[in-house]
Design an enzyme around this catalytic site. Sequence first.
Site, mmCIF file in Angstrom:
data_model
loop_
_atom_site.group_PDB
_atom_site.id
_atom_site.type_symbol
_atom_site.label_atom_id
_atom_site.label_comp_id
_atom_site.label_asym_id
_atom_site.label_seq_id
_atom_site.Cartn_x
_atom_site.Cartn_y
_atom_site.Cartn_z
ATOM 1 N N ASP A 85 0.849 -1.184 0.000
ATOM 2 C CA ASP A 85 0.000 0.000 0.000
ATOM 3 C C ASP A 85 0.896 1.249 0.000
ATOM 4 O O ASP A 85 1.900 1.289 0.701
ATOM 5 C CB ASP A 85 -0.903 -0.011 1.237
ATOM 6 C CG ASP A 85 -2.025 1.003 1.143
ATOM 7 O OD1 ASP A 85 -1.733 2.210 1.243
ATOM 8 O OD2 ASP A 85 -3.190 0.595 0.987
ATOM 9 N N ILE A 86 0.525 2.254 -0.791
ATOM 10 C CA ILE A 86 1.349 3.466 -0.859
ATOM 11 C C ILE A 86 1.182 4.361 0.375
ATOM 12 O O ILE A 86 1.984 5.272 0.582
ATOM 13 C CB ILE A 86 1.080 4.289 -2.139
ATOM 14 C CG1 ILE A 86 -0.369 4.759 -2.195
ATOM 15 C CG2 ILE A 86 1.458 3.503 -3.380
ATOM 16 C CD1 ILE A 86 -0.634 5.797 -3.284
ATOM 17 N N ASN B 160 -13.173 -3.792 2.451
ATOM 18 C CA ASN B 160 -14.207 -2.776 2.622
ATOM 19 C C ASN B 160 -15.172 -2.890 1.449
ATOM 20 O O ASN B 160 -14.737 -2.988 0.304
ATOM 21 C CB ASN B 160 -13.580 -1.375 2.643
ATOM 22 C CG ASN B 160 -12.613 -1.196 3.797
ATOM 23 O OD1 ASN B 160 -12.895 -1.593 4.912
ATOM 24 N ND2 ASN B 160 -11.471 -0.602 3.517
ATOM 25 N N GLU C 270 -12.791 2.736 -0.890
ATOM 26 C CA GLU C 270 -12.342 3.935 -1.601
ATOM 27 C C GLU C 270 -12.075 3.675 -3.075
ATOM 28 O O GLU C 270 -12.267 4.565 -3.902
ATOM 29 C CB GLU C 270 -11.087 4.502 -0.936
ATOM 30 C CG GLU C 270 -11.348 5.018 0.472
ATOM 31 C CD GLU C 270 -10.106 5.531 1.163
ATOM 32 O OE1 GLU C 270 -9.039 5.615 0.520
ATOM 33 O OE2 GLU C 270 -10.205 5.843 2.360
ATOM 34 N N VAL C 271 -11.595 2.481 -3.413
ATOM 35 C CA VAL C 271 -11.318 2.134 -4.809
ATOM 36 C C VAL C 271 -12.352 1.106 -5.246
ATOM 37 O O VAL C 271 -12.482 0.057 -4.616
ATOM 38 C CB VAL C 271 -9.882 1.569 -4.977
ATOM 39 C CG1 VAL C 271 -9.630 1.162 -6.416
ATOM 40 C CG2 VAL C 271 -8.848 2.575 -4.502
ATOM 41 N N HIS D 271 -10.782 -5.705 -3.323
ATOM 42 C CA HIS D 271 -9.429 -5.928 -2.829
ATOM 43 C C HIS D 271 -9.441 -6.220 -1.340
ATOM 44 O O HIS D 271 -10.369 -5.856 -0.633
ATOM 45 C CB HIS D 271 -8.534 -4.721 -3.117
ATOM 46 C CG HIS D 271 -9.010 -3.436 -2.505
ATOM 47 N ND1 HIS D 271 -10.059 -2.698 -3.033
ATOM 48 C CD2 HIS D 271 -8.567 -2.745 -1.429
ATOM 49 C CE1 HIS D 271 -10.243 -1.615 -2.297
ATOM 50 N NE2 HIS D 271 -9.354 -1.621 -1.311
ATOM 51 N N HIS E 74 -7.014 -5.792 2.123
ATOM 52 C CA HIS E 74 -5.859 -5.215 2.792
ATOM 53 C C HIS E 74 -5.327 -6.292 3.727
ATOM 54 O O HIS E 74 -6.116 -6.944 4.435
ATOM 55 C CB HIS E 74 -6.267 -4.019 3.658
ATOM 56 C CG HIS E 74 -6.814 -2.865 2.898
ATOM 57 N ND1 HIS E 74 -6.049 -1.789 2.551
ATOM 58 C CD2 HIS E 74 -8.067 -2.621 2.421
ATOM 59 C CE1 HIS E 74 -6.801 -0.921 1.899
ATOM 60 N NE2 HIS E 74 -8.031 -1.404 1.801
#
Length: 121
Positions: free
Chosen positions: A33-34, A94, A102-103, A107, A109
């Site tokens: 993650d950035i 999420n 958010e995206v 996905h 995490h």
Amino acid sequence: MSYDHNNIFAKILRNEIPCNKIYEDEFVLSFHDINPQKKIHALVIPKGNYIDLDDFSLNATSEEMVGLLKGINIVAKKLGISTEVGEGYRALANIGDHGGQEVPHFHFHLFGGEKVGKMVE
């Protein structure tokens, strides 16, 4: 809601945006993650065009589902956080606006390398 082919993860999958790759196979791509929230914070995304867990569970093939779960385990081992080689981790997905997604590309995490803390505050 239809899949947004211009979301950041779709662009990463098309190699239009670079990532710090951890693992890739025919079903998943994983990268750091950035904006890490814990000592170890990785993302594992399916390569298919799925918006969220609901979309994935309704439309993914059995092979994609198994591939995602195995991919999560492989990444956790590579990062040294699986219970097989480490002290454990949190896998979090999420879903939707109320879930904090958010995206709009499904996905997970993976958080680890330290105690993660409370699940919900």
